[in-house]
Design a protein around this motif. Structure first.
Motif: not given
Length: 222
Positions: A191-200
């Motif tokens: 979930k953290w990784l997908s949120n991070s990728i969403g920001i990137i």
């Protein structure tokens, strides 16, 4: 030369490549592999529901046990189904990381050849064990550090319950030590990784990117 010569882009959005290097050795059997599979499926769904990320994120998966396999070549979410992993065998971690880094460089060349801008790729290593004896751990550590320092990719090393912290720390760059997973909270990590990728994937060139805080899934707070 790119391995992907002849492949046609689905679109010309700026791409973000995330390569998952996953330990599927025998010690991952039971709860670890079950929770990893659940986390991967949730990661897939989260990206699929984010239209921008779905058009920009390419996922690649390298697995390792007694052998090393690219079980998913780089692809947008809508072009593949997340596989279900099974655990067995030993731990050819070094070979897997080298294959992953080689694939990243090849994919970047393909982006260039086909006129697709791209963000810095992300490589995520998830392991609960130690590399098999005789593997070139020191050489790998140097290659990862050089790759990170040269901004060729961003690297995260995630240690699963029971891992050897000292051994994984020897592989990770000094400024990016291993992150111990709290229990088997793979879902929270992805979930953290997908949120991070969403920001990137919603950022523009030159933007300062602030990723979500690393909380809720690791035994350390960064």
């Amino acid at each position: 030369m790119s391995y992907f010569h002849g492949e046609t882009p689905d679109n010309y959005e700026q791409k973000c490549l995330c390569t998952l290097v996953l330990d599927i050795s025998g010690s991952m059997a039971g709860s670890p592999i079950n929770e990893l599979n659940r986390g991967l499926q949730e990661f897939y769904r989260a990206v699929d529901e984010d239209m921008t990320a779905a058009n920009r994120l390419e996922v690649s998966i390298v697995t390792f046990n007694t052998s090393v396999q690219v079980i998913q070549e780089p692809a947008l979410i809508h072009n593949f189904n997340m596989p279900t992993l099974r655990a067995s065998g030993t731990t050819k971690l070094v070979d897997a990381m080298r294959l992953a880094m080689e694939s990243v460089e090849s994919r970047k060349q393909w982006y260039k050849d086909t006129g697709q801008p791209y963000y810095r790729p992300i490589v995520v290593l998830i392991t609960d064990g130690e590399p098999d004896q005789g593997q070139d751990v020191n050489g790998l550590a140097r290659e990862i550090s050089e790759g990170v320092a040269g901004k060729r990719f961003t690297f995260f090393g995630l240690g699963v319950k029971g891992y050897n912290h000292q051994r994984l720390a020897a592989i990770c760059p000094p400024n990016m030590p291993p992150m111990p997973l709290d229990g088997y909270k793979f879902s929270e990590f992805f979930k953290w990784l997908s949120n991070s990728i969403g920001i990137i994937t919603k950022s523009n060139e030159g933007d300062e990117i602030n990723l979500p805080p690393i909380t809720g899934w690791t035994q350390i707070e960064i």
